[in-house]
Design an enzyme around this catalytic site. Sequence first.
Site, PDB file in Angstrom:
ATOM      1  N   HIS A 185       7.563  -6.207   6.092  1.00  8.60           N
ATOM      2  CA  HIS A 185       8.467  -5.625   5.094  1.00  8.60           C
ATOM      3  C   HIS A 185       9.926  -5.973   5.373  1.00  8.60           C
ATOM      4  CE1 HIS A 185       5.978  -3.256   2.388  1.00  8.60           C
ATOM      5  NE2 HIS A 185       5.237  -2.900   3.423  1.00  8.60           N
ATOM      6  N   LYS A 220       4.564 -11.028   0.689  1.00 10.19           N
ATOM      7  CA  LYS A 220       5.526 -10.049   0.178  1.00 10.19           C
ATOM      8  C   LYS A 220       6.784 -10.807  -0.268  1.00 10.19           C
ATOM      9  CE  LYS A 220       3.678  -5.875   2.264  1.00 10.19           C
ATOM     10  NZ  LYS A 220       2.824  -5.927   3.461  1.00 10.19           N
ATOM     11  N   SER A 229       6.450   1.272   6.029  1.00  7.58           N
ATOM     12  CA  SER A 229       6.401   1.102   4.580  1.00  7.58           C
ATOM     13  C   SER A 229       6.509   2.399   3.777  1.00  7.58           C
ATOM     14  CB  SER A 229       5.129   0.364   4.195  1.00  7.58           C
ATOM     15  OG  SER A 229       4.005   1.138   4.532  1.00  7.58           O
TER      16      SER A 229
HETATM   17  C1  LIG Z   1       1.460  -5.826   3.959  1.00  8.44           C
HETATM   18  C2  LIG Z   1       1.391  -5.687   5.423  1.00  8.44           C
HETATM   19  C3  LIG Z   1       0.423  -6.367   6.168  1.00  8.44           C
HETATM   20  C4  LIG Z   1      -0.669  -7.172   5.534  1.00  8.44           C
HETATM   21  O1  LIG Z   1      -0.176  -8.405   5.091  1.00  8.44           O
HETATM   22  P1  LIG Z   1      -1.162  -9.361   4.273  1.00  8.44           P
HETATM   23  O2  LIG Z   1      -0.562 -10.711   4.457  1.00  8.44           O
HETATM   24  O3  LIG Z   1      -1.131  -8.887   2.862  1.00  8.44           O
HETATM   25  O4  LIG Z   1      -2.506  -9.247   4.883  1.00  8.44           O
HETATM   26  C5  LIG Z   1       0.458  -6.255   7.544  1.00  8.44           C
HETATM   27  N1  LIG Z   1       1.391  -5.495   8.159  1.00  8.44           N
HETATM   28  C6  LIG Z   1       2.323  -4.814   7.469  1.00  8.44           C
HETATM   29  C7  LIG Z   1       3.322  -3.991   8.197  1.00  8.44           C
HETATM   30  C8  LIG Z   1       2.352  -4.882   6.083  1.00  8.44           C
HETATM   31  O5  LIG Z   1       3.257  -4.178   5.404  1.00  8.44           O
END
Ligand SMILES: *Cc1c(COP(=O)(O)O)cnc(C)c1O
Length: 396
Positions: free
Chosen positions: A211, A242, A183
Amino acid sequence: MYGQIKQDLIAALDEIRQSGLYKHERVLSSSQGAMISVQGGAAVLNFCANNYLGLASHPTVIDAAQKAMQRWGYGLSSVRFICGTQEGHKQLEEKMSRFLQTEDTILYAACFDANGGVFEPFMGADTCILTDALNHASIIDGIRLAKAQRLIYQHADMADLEKKLQESKSSRYRLIATDGVFSMDGDIAPLQAICDLADRYDALVMVDDSHATGFLGRTGRGSIEHCRVMGRVDLITTTFGKALGGAMGGCVSGRKEMIEYLRQKSRPYLFSNSLSPMVVGATLAVLELLSANTELRDRLESNTLYFRQRMTAMGFDIKPGIHPIVPIMLYDEKLAHTMADEMLKKGVYVIGFSYPVVPKGMARIRVQVSAAHSKEHLDTAVDAFQSVGKQLGVIR
Ligand SMILES: *Cc1c(COP(=O)(O)O)cnc(C)c1O
């Protein structure tokens, strides 16, 4: 007796403030979208959400959530195995498996929970997990909960991964765990090479595609599609919070027996409430939308290309790549934050990232492009970057 700890916390919080690491939360007075209103301020263009496909406030998604709530209620007040499984949960698991071309899928309240529950059931003391140094916090925590030996390999370094696979040959099972997309840089894990090594050394592969699911790859199946390794990855974790609508929820998708075993043993699944019907209904509608055509991921792709090309042409130092995460490298911590403040004054909301989120001397502004951005939105942001960049001496 709230005594010593109060004093300690006041001191610790002061220290966080002094070192400039205190996290302030900007309050929005609108829904999530390309344009948002910030409390006490005007509307601004949003370039820092994970709302990659613009689905967080999409009419089809809101409608599906409302219909699901009317039909199935607000919540389940139960875990899945007592009385918390509705038809929708089964449908979503099937649909997600079809979307990712896996054998089965298990839902969690968040991807953080999916990662918290995916390692511990399989990975006992006689096993080994090989993990990328830049993996997400939830993978790190999930691995901490497992009794397995942990070997951290240098970020995306296949020679180091191979060395660690050679070191761990006596383990009963080995599992390579990686983010599909990282990220902070928007770089994609070398999944072909990882799967090849896994084949050669008899290891399993787990990819967190939070992502990437919904937009990366030709039909939006994620980094697994982009890297052409669909069917080769044993466990995929991802989020519904997301690109897939942005509310909450997550899942693990993969090999039939592994998913079946997780339903029996995975603690965040067994001891946490089932996913809300409206999240289930909306996510089903999102998968329908993304399976019907590739319009949204195509628009995101062309928006990303356009933004990256214009910024590069103006002389900004951006990490090359194809992901809508666009890191604009400034290196200097103070400059990154000043630049973000100046951008906000021009009506563009972006965030500066500095140590400890990224290494010292590697400060940046992380832009996130969305399919919800129009050409005008992108141009406004690029123009603001040009003017602020010149003002601060970042470009000529
Ligand atoms: C955002 C993210 C998470 C967490 O996801 P949530 O559903 O918000 O708990 C886990 N792993 C990665 C790589 C992320 O970018």
